[in-house]
Design an enzyme around this catalytic site. Sequence first.
Site, PDB file in Angstrom:
ATOM      1  N   HIS A  13     -80.565  27.797 -43.427  1.00 44.89           N
ATOM      2  CA  HIS A  13     -79.120  28.133 -43.487  1.00 44.89           C
ATOM      3  C   HIS A  13     -78.977  29.585 -43.945  1.00 44.89           C
ATOM      4  O   HIS A  13     -79.156  29.888 -45.122  1.00 44.89           O
ATOM      5  CB  HIS A  13     -78.408  27.212 -44.487  1.00 44.89           C
ATOM      6  CG  HIS A  13     -76.933  27.450 -44.579  1.00 44.89           C
ATOM      7  ND1 HIS A  13     -76.021  26.422 -44.492  1.00 44.89           N
ATOM      8  CD2 HIS A  13     -76.179  28.577 -44.733  1.00 44.89           C
ATOM      9  CE1 HIS A  13     -74.798  26.912 -44.596  1.00 44.89           C
ATOM     10  NE2 HIS A  13     -74.867  28.230 -44.755  1.00 44.89           N
ATOM     11  N   HIS A  15     -76.658  33.482 -43.246  1.00 41.67           N
ATOM     12  CA  HIS A  15     -75.648  34.302 -42.570  1.00 41.67           C
ATOM     13  C   HIS A  15     -76.226  35.707 -42.401  1.00 41.67           C
ATOM     14  O   HIS A  15     -76.513  36.373 -43.404  1.00 41.67           O
ATOM     15  CB  HIS A  15     -74.376  34.399 -43.411  1.00 41.67           C
ATOM     16  CG  HIS A  15     -73.742  33.076 -43.688  1.00 41.67           C
ATOM     17  ND1 HIS A  15     -72.713  32.568 -42.943  1.00 41.67           N
ATOM     18  CD2 HIS A  15     -74.024  32.130 -44.631  1.00 41.67           C
ATOM     19  CE1 HIS A  15     -72.370  31.370 -43.407  1.00 41.67           C
ATOM     20  NE2 HIS A  15     -73.152  31.086 -44.433  1.00 41.67           N
ATOM     21  N   HIS A 174     -75.833  23.356 -48.442  1.00 41.34           N
ATOM     22  CA  HIS A 174     -75.674  23.954 -49.779  1.00 41.34           C
ATOM     23  C   HIS A 174     -75.000  23.022 -50.782  1.00 41.34           C
ATOM     24  O   HIS A 174     -73.919  23.314 -51.276  1.00 41.34           O
ATOM     25  CB  HIS A 174     -74.934  25.296 -49.702  1.00 41.34           C
ATOM     26  CG  HIS A 174     -73.741  25.331 -48.782  1.00 41.34           C
ATOM     27  ND1 HIS A 174     -72.691  24.462 -48.881  1.00 41.34           N
ATOM     28  CD2 HIS A 174     -73.457  26.143 -47.738  1.00 41.34           C
ATOM     29  CE1 HIS A 174     -71.812  24.741 -47.938  1.00 41.34           C
ATOM     30  NE2 HIS A 174     -72.248  25.750 -47.228  1.00 41.34           N
ATOM     31  N   LEU A 219     -69.040  29.815 -52.158  1.00 45.39           N
ATOM     32  CA  LEU A 219     -68.472  28.491 -51.901  1.00 45.39           C
ATOM     33  C   LEU A 219     -69.530  27.596 -51.257  1.00 45.39           C
ATOM     34  O   LEU A 219     -70.236  28.074 -50.363  1.00 45.39           O
ATOM     35  CB  LEU A 219     -67.243  28.598 -50.981  1.00 45.39           C
ATOM     36  CG  LEU A 219     -65.994  29.151 -51.666  1.00 45.39           C
ATOM     37  CD1 LEU A 219     -64.914  29.429 -50.649  1.00 45.39           C
ATOM     38  CD2 LEU A 219     -65.483  28.196 -52.756  1.00 45.39           C
ATOM     39  N   HIS A 251     -71.611  40.325 -48.377  1.00 41.94           N
ATOM     40  CA  HIS A 251     -70.319  40.991 -48.168  1.00 41.94           C
ATOM     41  C   HIS A 251     -70.457  42.390 -48.756  1.00 41.94           C
ATOM     42  O   HIS A 251     -71.244  42.594 -49.694  1.00 41.94           O
ATOM     43  CB  HIS A 251     -69.203  40.257 -48.913  1.00 41.94           C
ATOM     44  CG  HIS A 251     -68.884  38.907 -48.337  1.00 41.94           C
ATOM     45  ND1 HIS A 251     -68.050  38.737 -47.254  1.00 41.94           N
ATOM     46  CD2 HIS A 251     -69.302  37.672 -48.692  1.00 41.94           C
ATOM     47  CE1 HIS A 251     -67.965  37.443 -46.965  1.00 41.94           C
ATOM     48  NE2 HIS A 251     -68.716  36.775 -47.819  1.00 41.94           N
ATOM     49  N   ALA A 263     -66.180  35.082 -50.870  1.00 40.84           N
ATOM     50  CA  ALA A 263     -67.223  34.166 -51.348  1.00 40.84           C
ATOM     51  C   ALA A 263     -68.525  34.458 -50.615  1.00 40.84           C
ATOM     52  O   ALA A 263     -68.530  34.601 -49.396  1.00 40.84           O
ATOM     53  CB  ALA A 263     -66.798  32.731 -51.089  1.00 40.84           C
TER      54      ALA A 263
HETATM   55  O1  DOR Z   1     -70.078  31.549 -50.186  1.00 44.74           O
HETATM   56  C1  DOR Z   1     -70.059  31.369 -48.991  1.00 44.74           C
HETATM   57  N1  DOR Z   1     -70.113  32.392 -48.111  1.00 44.74           N
HETATM   58  N2  DOR Z   1     -69.965  30.126 -48.534  1.00 44.74           N
HETATM   59  C2  DOR Z   1     -69.785  29.860 -47.244  1.00 44.74           C
HETATM   60  O2  DOR Z   1     -69.692  28.707 -46.903  1.00 44.74           O
HETATM   61  C3  DOR Z   1     -69.661  30.952 -46.252  1.00 44.74           C
HETATM   62  C4  DOR Z   1     -70.311  32.168 -46.717  1.00 44.74           C
HETATM   63  C5  DOR Z   1     -69.954  33.409 -45.917  1.00 44.74           C
HETATM   64  O3  DOR Z   1     -70.011  33.360 -44.686  1.00 44.74           O
HETATM   65  O4  DOR Z   1     -69.653  34.427 -46.529  1.00 44.74           O
HETATM   66 ZN    ZN Z   2     -73.177  29.283 -45.378  1.00 40.53          ZN
END
Ligand code: DOR
Ligand code: ZN
Length: 344
Positions: A13, A15, A174, A219, A251, A263
Amino acid sequence: MTKLILTRPDDWHIHLRDDLLLETTVPHAAQQFQRAIIMPNLKPPIVDVAQASAYRQRILAKVPKGLTFEPLMTLYLTAQTTPSMIKMAQESGIVFGCKLYPAGSTTHSENGVTDLQKLEKVLETMQEVAMPLLIHGEVTDTEVDIFDREAVFIDRILKPLIKKFPTLRIVLEHITTKDAVDFIKSTPENIAATITAHHLLINRNDLLVGGIKPHYYCLPVVKRKVHQEALLAAATSGNPKFFIGTDSAPHSREAKETDCGCAGIYTAHAALSFYAEAFESVQALDKLEAFCSFNGPDFYRLPRNSSKVTLIKEEWQIPKSYPFGKSEVEPFRSDTATAWKLSS
Ligand code: DOR
Ligand code: ZN
């Protein structure tokens, strides 16, 4: 123990974002992992095989020479997803799961699902073709306290879903609570969960005591210490239903350090060091390889990797920031020394 040799792990998992940002995220992920399940919550989201294939190529283009890295793509489920899109995905050989974001639950989830009833045919097809359903397990009901949203999701949404689709392959992503650990343990083998390194290493005191730490905000949000302990116990139990999934979610600094911060915690730069630290904290380094390298591929019905990585017990300092497109990203643990180092 001062040296750990592990079968090369995968990340189930992550990003990676897109475009310029891939220049930072892909080399970090490829140093740590052989394969990774790539989250589809781009803006706009990855909803079909053609988009997944193009995104996969953009990722592959950023893999540093000398490293192998295989992106395992996912589709973002929306009200427009159809059973034939699922069949195409299954046949594509590049899509390994479909992600369910309850609309409004997290970053870029606004195109997500508001009514699971409408996805019935899609879920039926996923069950039929054995396509895994990857779930962000939080309700979005504003009446529900943010710290309870995962537990309520399990009761209100997940239990009925499993009843209706008993052989659907599901990964609850998660997980953050003892409730989720206990629930997953009670389910049959078609249901599993990923656990992040940050949920093993921090709890809500780390986020909130002595001042709010925006770089610890993600999150589902980190919970009480009892939940952190339950996650550590699950990850180190040897139970094959629990496996690695970093949810590394970068981010820019501006997007985190602001009135309404995003988040997401960036861990891809040193994910294995963080998991080693967490496992060592409960004297369970002997369980690290199964969690990082065996349980995930076994669940996804993929071969285990054959090459190895080495982690050395050697203190090192993570940089204060990494370039992130035109901005920068603050990596997890840039403030403290890290005990385990991946040897190159
Ligand atoms: O903290 C998080 N960031 N939780 C998520 O489910 C998405 C992720 C994000 O794409 O930034
Ligand atoms: Zn995620």
